[in-house]
Scaffold this active site. Structure first.
Site, PDB file in Angstrom:
ATOM      1  N   ARG A   1       0.847  -1.201   0.000  1.00 38.86           N
ATOM      2  CA  ARG A   1       0.000   0.000   0.000  1.00 38.86           C
ATOM      3  C   ARG A   1       0.883   1.252   0.000  1.00 38.86           C
ATOM      4  O   ARG A   1       2.029   1.195   0.460  1.00 38.86           O
ATOM      5  CB  ARG A   1      -0.877   0.023   1.263  1.00 38.86           C
ATOM      6  CG  ARG A   1      -1.805  -1.156   1.378  1.00 38.86           C
ATOM      7  CD  ARG A   1      -2.311  -1.341   2.786  1.00 38.86           C
ATOM      8  NE  ARG A   1      -1.255  -1.783   3.691  1.00 38.86           N
ATOM      9  CZ  ARG A   1      -1.455  -2.244   4.915  1.00 38.86           C
ATOM     10  NH1 ARG A   1      -2.668  -2.297   5.411  1.00 38.86           N
ATOM     11  NH2 ARG A   1      -0.443  -2.621   5.664  1.00 38.86           N
TER      12      ARG A   1
ATOM     13  N   GLY B   1       1.232 -10.039  23.539  1.00 40.20           N
ATOM     14  CA  GLY B   1       1.121  -8.690  22.961  1.00 40.20           C
ATOM     15  C   GLY B   1       2.081  -7.708  23.609  1.00 40.20           C
ATOM     16  O   GLY B   1       3.283  -7.736  23.360  1.00 40.20           O
TER      17      GLY B   1
ATOM     18  N   ASP C   1      -5.933 -19.027  18.155  1.00 39.39           N
ATOM     19  CA  ASP C   1      -5.015 -17.939  18.524  1.00 39.39           C
ATOM     20  C   ASP C   1      -4.329 -18.244  19.861  1.00 39.39           C
ATOM     21  O   ASP C   1      -3.105 -18.185  19.975  1.00 39.39           O
ATOM     22  CB  ASP C   1      -5.814 -16.630  18.602  1.00 39.39           C
ATOM     23  CG  ASP C   1      -4.974 -15.464  19.089  1.00 39.39           C
ATOM     24  OD1 ASP C   1      -4.284 -14.854  18.262  1.00 39.39           O
ATOM     25  OD2 ASP C   1      -4.994 -15.173  20.301  1.00 39.39           O
TER      26      ASP C   1
ATOM     27  N   LYS D   1      -0.234 -19.235  21.158  1.00 38.54           N
ATOM     28  CA  LYS D   1       0.479 -18.554  22.246  1.00 38.54           C
ATOM     29  C   LYS D   1       0.923 -19.547  23.318  1.00 38.54           C
ATOM     30  O   LYS D   1       1.995 -19.414  23.905  1.00 38.54           O
ATOM     31  CB  LYS D   1      -0.425 -17.468  22.851  1.00 38.54           C
ATOM     32  CG  LYS D   1      -0.722 -16.339  21.873  1.00 38.54           C
ATOM     33  CD  LYS D   1      -1.838 -15.449  22.384  1.00 38.54           C
ATOM     34  CE  LYS D   1      -2.175 -14.332  21.420  1.00 38.54           C
ATOM     35  NZ  LYS D   1      -3.393 -13.611  21.778  1.00 38.54           N
TER      36      LYS D   1
ATOM     37  N   GLY E   1      -3.198  -4.880  20.422  1.00 45.05           N
ATOM     38  CA  GLY E   1      -3.304  -3.434  20.190  1.00 45.05           C
ATOM     39  C   GLY E   1      -2.007  -2.861  19.651  1.00 45.05           C
ATOM     40  O   GLY E   1      -0.926  -3.418  19.836  1.00 45.05           O
TER      41      GLY E   1
HETATM   42  N1  HSE Z   1      -6.904 -11.342  18.581  1.00 44.11           N
HETATM   43  C1  HSE Z   1      -5.897 -11.416  19.583  1.00 44.11           C
HETATM   44  C2  HSE Z   1      -6.563 -11.301  20.941  1.00 44.11           C
HETATM   45  C3  HSE Z   1      -4.880 -10.332  19.352  1.00 44.11           C
HETATM   46  O1  HSE Z   1      -7.764 -11.028  20.968  1.00 44.11           O
HETATM   47  O2  HSE Z   1      -5.904 -11.475  21.947  1.00 44.11           O
HETATM   48  C4  HSE Z   1      -3.547 -10.581  19.916  1.00 44.11           C
HETATM   49  O3  HSE Z   1      -2.976 -11.784  19.610  1.00 44.11           O
END
Ligand code: HSE
Length: 379
Positions: free
Chosen positions: A34, A117, A184, A188, A285
């Site tokens: 982009r 995160g 997700d 982790k 975030g």
């Molecule tokens: N979608 C993920 C969450 C973002 O809600 O924790 C970070 O990995």
């Protein structure tokens, strides 16, 4: 240190902003398809330009997804460039190969933002491991599902409404399926366990149950038990392998995880002598995630070359020794369930203690007959 940022999206843009304000980091390239009109460095669509530039010491991968992130990261490591990535899909899927490649080429590979995160979680596992044997870890590692559960518990309303609000606020992945189904959080947990136990476990070996079929009826049943429902990741070091699983849990109000609001994460590890240590904060975030990416860059600039795991020994996942009671909601009771009923509820049952692997196998098979069935363990 001169860096190239691959992907000028939410996290990449945050890294750029942080780096602009520092004298010890200089952004030489941004790679994106982009237009990036607001950046003051070179913008390219051609990764080879970055690869060929010896001035780029560290490649920061914030594109997400497996491809072409995998090709770019492996090429960068082979070219003798350090890599910092926030990409949990990539690290969970190619952990062994990427760590070996970084070691072989004498460069750093860091991924603190890939689990937790903005929380300094993986770096503290690494630090604890220098002195301690970590025996278990886990907790709330997905903000989207925590937001949904917290909203349904405290404000009522449907699952769909809570998910729509989480998406509006930008917590969910582009495709929320991986948040809701546990994909997700599974990544982790795999990354955290590999680092904590100095091993390699495979994503597909974990037992995973998500909250995609949770209903207000399940929340009401949980409330009647004076408990709170959370999606919890758990792993334990076993004598011969690792127990690792993801499931909704009806927690007593007294445990810290029960009070985690909104999209926050609360992750804990237990060491042999230190006992439990917990880490709380924003698991997603722009700026929280970019914060950990920049911290990794600074660690590398200060000479921290090693990645977290040394031995890369494959470990088997075995959840058969962990036993719990479960809340089960299904349209009928089959032979297996009949054998394990402890208590009948208005619209569900509580099982006697059963092994995690056994009930997950039962629930996966049950889903073929009853796609909306739901299980949650009781702690
Ligand atoms: N979608 C993920 C969450 C973002 O809600 O924790 C970070 O990995």
């Amino acid at each position: 240190m001169q860096i190239a940022i691959l992907g000028y999206g939410t996290v990449g843009g945050g890294v750029y902003r942080f780096a602009q304000a520092r004298e010890d980091l200089s952004v030489r390239y941004v790679l994106d398809l982009r237009p990036c009109e607001d950046v003051q460095c070179k913008v390219t669509k051609d990764f080879n330009e970055i690869l060929a530039d010896n001035a780029v010491e560290t490649v920061v991968e914030t594109m997400g997804g497996l491809h072409p992130a995998y090709e770019y990261v492996t090429a960068a490591l082979k070219a003798g460039k350090n890599v910092v990535t926030a990409n949990k899909n990539l690290i969970a899927a190619y952990y062994r190969e990427l760590v070996a490649l970084a070691n072989e080429h004498g460069v750093a590979l860091r991924c603190t933002a890939a689990a937790g995160g903005g929380i300094p979680w993986l770096v503290n596992i690494e630090r604890a491991r220098k002195q301690e044997k970590i025996i278990s870890l886990g907790g709330i590692m997905n903000g989207t599902t925590n937001f949904i559960l917290d909203t349904m518990h405290h404000h009522g309303g449907s699952f769909e409404d809570a998910l729509a609000e989480a998406q509006r606020l930008g917590y969910a992945e582009a495709d929320p399926t991986s948040d809701l189904s546990g994909g997700d959080i599974r990544r982790k947990l795999v990354i955290s366990s590999n680092i904590a136990y100095d091993c390699v476990i495979e994503e597909d070996d974990l037992d995973v149950w998500g909250i995609e079929h949770l209903t207000t009826q399940d929340i009401e049943a949980c409330k009647k038990m004076k408990r709170v429902c959370k999606l919890i990741a758990t792993s334990h070091l076993l004598e011969d392998g690792v127990a690792a699983y993801i499931e909704p849990v009806f927690l007593p109000m007294s445990v810290p995880e029960a009070s985690v609001p909104s999209n926050f994460n609360l992750i804990s590890m237990t060491g042999e002598y230190i006992g439990e240590q917990s880490f709380y904060g924003q698991g997603a975030g722009r700026f929280p995630t970019a914060y950990n990416v920049v911290q990794d860059c600074l660690d590398i600039a200060q000479g921290k070359k090693t990645f977290y795991t040394e031995h890369l020994t494959a470990a088997k996942v075995d959840n058969s020794s962990i036993r719990r009671k479960y809340y089960v909601r299904s349209n009928g009771v089959d032979k297996w369930l009949q054998l394990h009923i402890d208590k009948l509820l208005d619209k569900g049952i509580i099982t006697e203690e059963v092994s995690v692997s056994e009930i997950h196998a039962w629930a996966r098979a049950r889903r073929e007959i009853d796609p909306d069935c739901f299980i949650a363990s009781l702690r």
